[in-house]
Design an enzyme around this catalytic site. Sequence first.
Site, PDB file in Angstrom:
ATOM      1  N   SER A 113       4.744  14.159  10.976  1.00  0.00           N
ATOM      2  CA  SER A 113       4.512  14.705   9.642  1.00  0.00           C
ATOM      3  C   SER A 113       3.631  13.719   8.874  1.00  0.00           C
ATOM      4  O   SER A 113       3.649  12.516   9.151  1.00  0.00           O
ATOM      5  CB  SER A 113       5.819  14.940   8.880  1.00  0.00           C
ATOM      6  OG  SER A 113       5.554  15.733   7.742  1.00  0.00           O
TER       7      SER A 113
HETATM    8  C1  LIG Z   1      -0.022  17.756   8.663  1.00  0.00           C
HETATM    9  S1  LIG Z   1       1.574  18.078   8.096  1.00  0.00           S
HETATM   10  C2  LIG Z   1       1.364  19.077   6.674  1.00  0.00           C
HETATM   11  C3  LIG Z   1       0.595  18.498   5.561  1.00  0.00           C
HETATM   12  C4  LIG Z   1       1.009  19.053   4.239  1.00  0.00           C
HETATM   13  N1  LIG Z   1       0.697  20.405   4.028  1.00  0.00           N
HETATM   14  C5  LIG Z   1       0.564  18.162   3.095  1.00  0.00           C
HETATM   15  O1  LIG Z   1       0.062  18.629   2.136  1.00  0.00           O
HETATM   16  O2  LIG Z   1       0.792  16.984   3.157  1.00  0.00           O
HETATM   17  C6  LIG Z   1       2.153  19.287   9.249  1.00  0.00           C
HETATM   18  C7  LIG Z   1       3.578  19.691   9.026  1.00  0.00           C
HETATM   19  O3  LIG Z   1       3.818  20.881   9.770  1.00  0.00           O
HETATM   20  C8  LIG Z   1       5.185  20.863  10.140  1.00  0.00           C
HETATM   21  N2  LIG Z   1       5.394  21.857  11.201  1.00  0.00           N
HETATM   22  C9  LIG Z   1       5.146  21.743  12.530  1.00  0.00           C
HETATM   23  N3  LIG Z   1       5.479  22.877  13.162  1.00  0.00           N
HETATM   24  C10 LIG Z   1       5.937  23.732  12.224  1.00  0.00           C
HETATM   25  C11 LIG Z   1       6.452  25.055  12.254  1.00  0.00           C
HETATM   26  N4  LIG Z   1       6.534  25.740  13.401  1.00  0.00           N
HETATM   27  N5  LIG Z   1       6.870  25.621  11.098  1.00  0.00           N
HETATM   28  C12 LIG Z   1       6.785  24.933   9.922  1.00  0.00           C
HETATM   29  N6  LIG Z   1       6.332  23.675   9.835  1.00  0.00           N
HETATM   30  C13 LIG Z   1       5.897  23.081  10.964  1.00  0.00           C
HETATM   31  C14 LIG Z   1       5.400  19.425  10.570  1.00  0.00           C
HETATM   32  O4  LIG Z   1       6.788  19.105  10.591  1.00  0.00           O
HETATM   33  C15 LIG Z   1       4.606  18.679   9.498  1.00  0.00           C
HETATM   34  O5  LIG Z   1       5.435  18.326   8.437  1.00  0.00           O
END
Ligand SMILES: C[S@@+](CC[C@H](N)C(=O)[O-])C[C@H]1O[C@@H](n2cnc3c(N)ncnc32)[C@H](O)[C@@H]1O
Length: 385
Positions: free
Chosen positions: A104
């Site tokens: 994350s």
């Molecule tokens: C790059 S981060 C998101 C960045 C965020 N939107 C920001 O503004 O900081 C990606 C996130 O997607 C989440 N994630 C991964 N697979 C997912 C899923 N199937 N459903 C929801 N969230 C998911 C991860 O846990 C992670 O927290």
Amino acid sequence: MTADDTSDLAARLRRSLARQLVQAGSLNDPAWRKAVESVPRELFVGGAIAGATEYGGRWQVTHRDDVSDDEWLRLVYSDTTWVTQIDRDMVENGHGILRGIPTSSSTLPGLVVQMLEAARITDGDKVIEVGTGTGYSAGLMCHRLGDSAVTSIEYDPVVAGRARQALTAAGYAPTLVIGDGLNGYDKNAEYDRLIATCSVRFIPFPWMWQVRDGGTITAPLSGWMHGSAFAHLTLTDDGTASGRFLKDDVYFMIARPHDSPPLASPYLRGEKRASRVDPNILDDQAGLFVGQLAAPSAMKLGKGDAVILLDVATGSQAGTEADPQGGWTVRQHGPLRLWDAVEDAILTWQEAGSPHQSAFGLTVTRDRQYVWLGDPDGPSWNLPA
Ligand SMILES: C[S@@+](CC[C@H](N)C(=O)[O-])C[C@H]1O[C@@H](n2cnc3c(N)ncnc32)[C@H](O)[C@@H]1O
């Protein structure tokens, strides 16, 4: 520094970040500019952040208390991705250099706004975001669209809890859901826009039902070779979605249920033959994307002349090496001839002039999801949907 000094500095750094993003060309819409100038990123990154080092897979942790207020805010407002969780453990539990894979992060603000603009979100839109992460992008959307227009889903309960706290502290209250965003959230459907800030191997079908006809899905498409393209699809009333990939080169961590299984050990067999393509082409982002289309359940090891492909579904393998006489050789075994498929796809792409991913598009129907080159009737490859 007094609390007033800190908040003055934060406001100045927000304005300066917005200016920098405008100059870089990633921020063009005045409404998103106002959001960047208003949403306090320091509330979202938490008590510790980790940044990339020159060694892949190693991350330098900085705790809030390790540095002065001034230094901390300057880090927070740099246009950088700050990793907040590695291998599912919050960064704040570690010190020094951490090893592992980010699970994350607070994506660099330039990429967040690029994504929001690419999705063509406008006032009055109802949006669902997959991948809340720290909540910063949800905060930007709440600032512009209002709380009731924003639904955001996070897979990881600890990350989701932190995002809720941060959004509340910043004065926002979108619908926050803990769960698998690949299922969308039908209670608030239909949506005008769906954006994913994690990448997917194919478009999950629930997204197709929850976005209205004429609405859009904007999501990075990725795979187990780490090739990527930025999909922007428009839904039609016949239940399909289609669109050309965007020009932006974006890469987001893969959605957890779409992540690759553990890597198998290479065990190369089969007769050597000359390769019809240079394996170094897989070091090129567009070439890698094309190779991945041809072998969608394969993982890739190595680079340059020596590439190994391991197919998770069938155990098929292929490995290339430089031929001392010139050119390259390949050996392959298993039910899939992985390198044959990669060669065919690469040659087709090269005949078309080796274009960027934006020369390709994606069409999703009830029966099939396929990436096409040029137009929907051109050469195509099925996604592993
Ligand atoms: C790059 S981060 C998101 C960045 C965020 N939107 C920001 O503004 O900081 C990606 C996130 O997607 C989440 N994630 C991964 N697979 C997912 C899923 N199937 N459903 C929801 N969230 C998911 C991860 O846990 C992670 O927290």
